[in-house]
Design an enzyme around this catalytic site. Structure first.
Site, PDB file in Angstrom:
ATOM      1  N   GLY A 222       3.515   1.907   7.811  1.00  0.00           N
ATOM      2  CA  GLY A 222       2.227   2.268   8.379  1.00  0.00           C
ATOM      3  C   GLY A 222       1.846   3.720   8.209  1.00  0.00           C
ATOM      4  O   GLY A 222       0.819   4.159   8.731  1.00  0.00           O
ATOM      5  N   GLY A 223       2.672   4.454   7.452  1.00  0.00           N
ATOM      6  CA  GLY A 223       2.312   5.848   7.167  1.00  0.00           C
ATOM      7  C   GLY A 223       0.956   5.956   6.488  1.00  0.00           C
ATOM      8  O   GLY A 223       0.247   6.942   6.637  1.00  0.00           O
TER       9      GLY A 223
ATOM     10  N   GLU B  96      -0.546  -5.270   6.034  1.00  0.00           N
ATOM     11  CA  GLU B  96       0.774  -5.409   5.402  1.00  0.00           C
ATOM     12  C   GLU B  96       1.591  -6.487   6.120  1.00  0.00           C
ATOM     13  O   GLU B  96       2.249  -7.326   5.492  1.00  0.00           O
ATOM     14  CB  GLU B  96       1.521  -4.067   5.438  1.00  0.00           C
ATOM     15  CG  GLU B  96       0.888  -3.022   4.540  1.00  0.00           C
ATOM     16  CD  GLU B  96       1.483  -1.630   4.687  1.00  0.00           C
ATOM     17  OE1 GLU B  96       1.249  -0.814   3.793  1.00  0.00           O
ATOM     18  OE2 GLU B  96       2.173  -1.359   5.673  1.00  0.00           O
TER      19      GLU B  96
ATOM     20  N   THR C 148       0.842  -1.203   0.000  1.00  0.00           N
ATOM     21  CA  THR C 148       0.000   0.000   0.000  1.00  0.00           C
ATOM     22  C   THR C 148       0.876   1.252   0.000  1.00  0.00           C
ATOM     23  O   THR C 148       1.942   1.263   0.634  1.00  0.00           O
ATOM     24  CB  THR C 148      -0.887  -0.010   1.260  1.00  0.00           C
ATOM     25  OG1 THR C 148      -1.729  -1.152   1.207  1.00  0.00           O
ATOM     26  CG2 THR C 148      -1.753   1.245   1.354  1.00  0.00           C
ATOM     27  N   GLY C 149       0.397   2.290  -0.688  1.00  0.00           N
ATOM     28  CA  GLY C 149       1.117   3.567  -0.667  1.00  0.00           C
ATOM     29  C   GLY C 149       1.472   4.006  -2.082  1.00  0.00           C
ATOM     30  O   GLY C 149       1.171   3.323  -3.063  1.00  0.00           O
TER      31      GLY C 149
HETATM   32  C1  5RP Z   1       1.394   2.168   4.202  1.00  0.00           C
HETATM   33  C2  5RP Z   1       2.860   1.925   4.203  1.00  0.00           C
HETATM   34  C3  5RP Z   1       3.634   2.414   3.038  1.00  0.00           C
HETATM   35  O1  5RP Z   1       4.369   1.368   2.504  1.00  0.00           O
HETATM   36  C4  5RP Z   1       4.546   3.493   3.480  1.00  0.00           C
HETATM   37  O2  5RP Z   1       3.788   4.489   4.137  1.00  0.00           O
HETATM   38  C5  5RP Z   1       5.318   4.113   2.312  1.00  0.00           C
HETATM   39  O3  5RP Z   1       4.423   4.806   1.496  1.00  0.00           O
HETATM   40  P1  5RP Z   1       4.911   5.635   0.233  1.00  0.00           P
HETATM   41  O4  5RP Z   1       5.374   4.630  -0.767  1.00  0.00           O
HETATM   42  O5  5RP Z   1       3.671   6.391  -0.215  1.00  0.00           O
HETATM   43  O6  5RP Z   1       6.013   6.565   0.687  1.00  0.00           O
HETATM   44  O7  5RP Z   1       3.425   1.350   5.094  1.00  0.00           O
HETATM   45  O8  5RP Z   1       0.802   1.768   5.405  1.00  0.00           O
END
Ligand code: 5RP
Length: 223
Positions: free
Chosen positions: A99-100, A107, A32-33
Site C-alpha cells: 500500500g505504499g 490489490e 502496482t508500483g
Molecule cells: C502499491 C504497493 C506496492 O506493491 C508497494 O508499494 C511496493 O512498491 P515498489 O515496487 O515501488 O517498491 O503495494 O500500493
C-alpha cells in the site's frame, strides 16, 4: 546490481515463471508500483501469448494499455491463474505490508480472485518482522479521525497521508511504530474498525511465491 536492476530482474523472472502456463484465454492480474512496472514492461514482450490483464490501479492500467495490452474490468472476468505484485515488506511466511503506492484495496481484491499470488521484490523488502514500514490503512474520508483514534488504541501512531486520494476516493493513514508479531490477527482487528476500507496487511491472503532479487540472482521462496 543496483535496486532498479534487481527490480528489472524479478520483473523478467515473473514473466518467465508464468509464461509456460499462459494461453489465448489467460488473464494476468497485475499489481502496482515500481517493481510491478518492471513486470509490466517485461510482460509486453509476450503479449501475444495471453488475452489481457486486470490492473490493481489506474496507473498500472495506463501502463499496460501503453504497451498495447488489453485491460479488462474485474467484474467481467471469471478468474485468473496469477496475480503479480510487489511489496513494501515481506517476511519468510510470505506475509506482506503493501500500500505504499496507495493501491492496497484494489490489490487485495485482485489478489483474492487469483489462484496464485507471485510477489516480486528486491532483497531490501525481506524482513524478519513486519512493521518498520508504516502500515497503510485506506479509510472513508469522513471516518479518518475516528479510524485514527481506534488505531492508536491498537498501539500505532497513524499519520494522514495528506493530499492523497485513492482510485476509490478513499484517504490513507500510515500507521507507524507497530511491531506486528501476529499479522493475521492485526489484519482482522483493523478490518473491524468502522470506516476502515482495507489495511495493507496481506497475511490472510499472503503470497504463494516470492521471486526475490539478490546479488546472487533471483531466488524463489514458497509459502
Ligand atoms: C502499491 C504497493 C506496492 O506493491 C508497494 O508499494 C511496493 O512498491 P515498489 O515496487 O515501488 O517498491 O503495494 O500500493
Amino acid at each position: 546490481m543496483n535496486q532498479d536492476e534487481l527490480k528489472q530482474a524479478v520483473g523478467q523472472a515473473a514473466v518467465d515463471y508464468i509464461k509456460p502456463h499462459l494461453d489465448d484465454d489467460s488473464i494476468v492480474g497485475v499489481g502496482t508500483g515500481s517493481t510491478a512496472n518492471c513486470f509490466i514492461d517485461a510482460l509486453a514482450n509476450i503479449k501475444h501469448l495471453f488475452d489481457g490483464a486486470v490492473a490493481s490501479s489506474e496507473a498500472s492500467a495506463e501502463r499496460l494499455k501503453s504497451h498495447g495490452i488489453p485491460v479488462f474490468d474485474l467484474n467481467g472476468v471469471s478468474g485468473m491463474d496469477f496475480y503479480i505484485d510487489g511489496a513494501d515488506e515481506i517476511n519468510e511466511r510470505l506475509e506482506m505490508i503493501k500500500g505504499g503506492g496507495a493501491a492496497l484495496t484494489r490489490e487485495k481484491i485482485v489478489a483474492a480472485v487469483a489462484k496464485k499470488f507471485v510477489c516480486v521484490a528486491d532483497e531490501s523488502k525481506l524482513v524478519p518482522m513486519l512493521g518498520t514500514f508504516p502500515l497503510p490503512v485506506e479509510v472513508i474520508p469522513m471516518a479518518r479521525s475516528h479510524v485514527a483514534r481506534e488505531l492508536v488504541k491498537l498501539g500505532g501512531d497513524p499519520v494522514w497521508r495528506e493530499g492523497v486520494v485513492t482510485d476509490n476516493g478513499g484517504e490513507i493513514l500510515d500507521v507507524h511504530n507497530l511491531r506486528i508479531a501476529s499479522p493475521m490477527e492485526l489484519e482482522s482487528s483493523i478490518n473491524q474498525i468502522t470506516g476502515a476500507i482495507t489495511n495493507g496487511l496481506f497475511a490472510q491472503r499472503g503470497a504463494d511465491v516470492l521471486l526475490l532479487g539478490t546479488q546472487e540472482g533471483v531466488k524463489t521462496l514458497k509459502a
